[in-house]
Enzyme design. Structure first.
Site, mmCIF file in Angstrom:
data_model
loop_
_atom_site.group_PDB
_atom_site.id
_atom_site.type_symbol
_atom_site.label_atom_id
_atom_site.label_comp_id
_atom_site.label_asym_id
_atom_site.label_seq_id
_atom_site.Cartn_x
_atom_site.Cartn_y
_atom_site.Cartn_z
ATOM 1 N N ASP A 39 -34.265 66.509 77.770
ATOM 2 C CA ASP A 39 -34.936 66.545 76.474
ATOM 3 C C ASP A 39 -36.227 65.714 76.495
ATOM 4 O O ASP A 39 -36.317 64.714 77.216
ATOM 5 C CB ASP A 39 -34.031 65.966 75.384
ATOM 6 N N HIS A 185 -32.645 62.762 79.734
ATOM 7 C CA HIS A 185 -33.910 62.696 79.011
ATOM 8 C C HIS A 185 -35.106 62.511 79.947
ATOM 9 O O HIS A 185 -35.049 61.747 80.903
ATOM 10 C CB HIS A 185 -33.876 61.558 77.985
#
Length: 215
Positions: A39, A185
């Site tokens: 992400d 992430h």
């Protein structure tokens, strides 16, 4: 306590997967295949090293990009797709779906879809809500736009202030199962954790016969 949030976000949610069949939590599989997702990218701090690591292990992944970051780093956005990975929608400014009007959320989703499509010449088929916070309006938008909302099956918490690379990699290795969607992430706040954790995850699981595919 150090694994409480990752444990709850992983095992605490698994019993509820069946109640939200329109959300993708895991791919039903028996083979040792896992689905890495990242992400918040692309970023100057992590994306290049991330792509290099994935290439070393012939691993494919799905990158949920923030539209503003894609605009700031068009070359990196294109490099993700050239490397054989897929990109997904993560809104334009990483807004909280639970805190903004649906009209703004929808506007950001549409804007990000158009930018990613223009930059990569590929269709955007997946979306992950920022902070993992779906709404009914967001689910309806996904159905209308043919974008699958992707959640996760394994959440090791690499974004937490208390996160350490070894804890993150150990958590993934212990809790992954065939078809797991793993969320990490591409964010500078995670740089010192995510990259070394990913290297351990890839090396350990690859040695055990796991492969990594894109959604």
């Amino acid at each position: 306590m150090r694994f409480l949030i990752p444990y709850l976000a992983t095992h605490g949610l698994r019993p509820f997967h069946r109640f939200f069949p329109d959300l993708l939590w895991r791919i039903e599989a028996e083979a040792k295949t896992a689905y890495l997702t990242f992400d918040d990218g692309p970023t100057e701090e992590i994306t290049d090293d991330l792509l290099d690591l994935l290439a070393q292990y012939n691993a494919q992944a799905t990158h949920f990009l923030v539209g503003q970051n894609a605009d700031d780093h068009p070359d990196r956005t294109q490099a993700i797709v050239r490397a054989g990975h897929r990109v997904g929608n993560h809104t334009y400014t990483h807004v909280d779906p639970w805190s903004v009007p649906h009209e703004r959320l929808q506007s950001e989703l549409v804007r990000t879809t158009r930018r990613l499509r223009a930059l990569t010449q590929t269709r955007v088929r997946a979306l992950r809500p920022p902070y993992g916070r779906p709404t009914q309006g967001l689910r309806q938008w996904c159905a209308a736009q043919n974008q699958r909302m992707v959640m996760w099956d394994v959440m090791p918490g690499d974004y937490l202030k208390t996160a350490r690379a070894r804890r993150v990699s150990d958590f993934v290795v212990r809790h992954v199962r065939p078809g797991s969607v793993i969320v990490l992430h591409d964010n500078p706040i995670c740089e010192d954790v995510t990259l070394p954790a990913l290297e351990t995850i890839l090396s350990t699981l690859s040695a055990e016969g796991w492969t990594f595919d894109a959604l």
